[in-house]
Design a protein around this motif. Structure first.
Motif: not given
Length: 185
Positions: A37-54
């Motif tokens: 959806g080209q919401d790159y800041t939001e993408a970074v936020d979600y993916l950062t949370q994901y990468l904390k676990t994996v």
């Protein structure tokens, strides 16, 4: 008033902490959706949370690197995509992305090396040919660029940007008739 203030504070805390309340797979899915959806800041936020676990997940690193790339945060994009490549060495999209990052940083030799690796890993990856052609164009290696664009368009005739780039190069080479055909396409 105190109850309303307490409610507002609790509400705001829940909004800012909403990413961490999701399951890892949900964070990955939401991050990819935000990226699409080209919401790159939001993408970074979600993916950062994901990468904390994996933290070593190649898809998560590649996706966050893509978001960082579009945010023009090339340092973080390069770190993430390099980690993704280290995890999955023949990851053509990640190699292509790192080539784009190097191109943005005017590190053309490294960019060409990565585009070559992306093509070696997947000879039918038209975007890598097109992106390598962009570097050749910058370096005024017009015949190499045209050859790559021909390959890209043979693989994927829907790469409209490749017609435009080839048209520009053909103009630079003085081949106006072919340039008109490409630019018309």
């Amino acid at each position: 008033k105190k109850i309303i203030l307490l409610f507002v504070i609790m509400f705001l805390f829940n909004i800012t902490d909403s990413h961490s309340q999701l399951e890892p797979a949900q964070n990955l899915q939401m991050g990819i959706r935000a990226l699409e959806g080209q919401d790159y800041t939001e993408a970074v936020d979600y993916l950062t949370q994901y990468l904390k676990t994996v933290p070593q997940d190649a898809e998560g690193r590649y996706s966050r690197a893509t978001a960082y790339y579009y945010l023009q945060d090339y340092g973080n994009a390069l770190k993430d995509v390099t980690t993704a490549i280290g995890t999955t060495t023949n990851f053509s999209p990640a190699l292509n992305l790192r080539g784009l990052i190097y191109t943005a940083q005017q590190m053309y030799d490294q960019a060409i090396t990565d585009f070559n690796a992306a093509i070696t890993a997947n000879v039918n990856y038209g975007e890598a040919y097109m992106n390598r052609a962009l570097v050749y164009k910058i370096q005024k290696g017009y015949p190499l660029a045209v050859a790559d664009l021909n390959s890209a368009l043979t693989i994927n005739p829907a790469l409209i940007e490749a017609y435009y780039i080839r048209g520009e190069i053909l103009v630079s080479m003085g081949n106006y008739n072919d340039a008109i055909n490409d630019l018309t396409t």
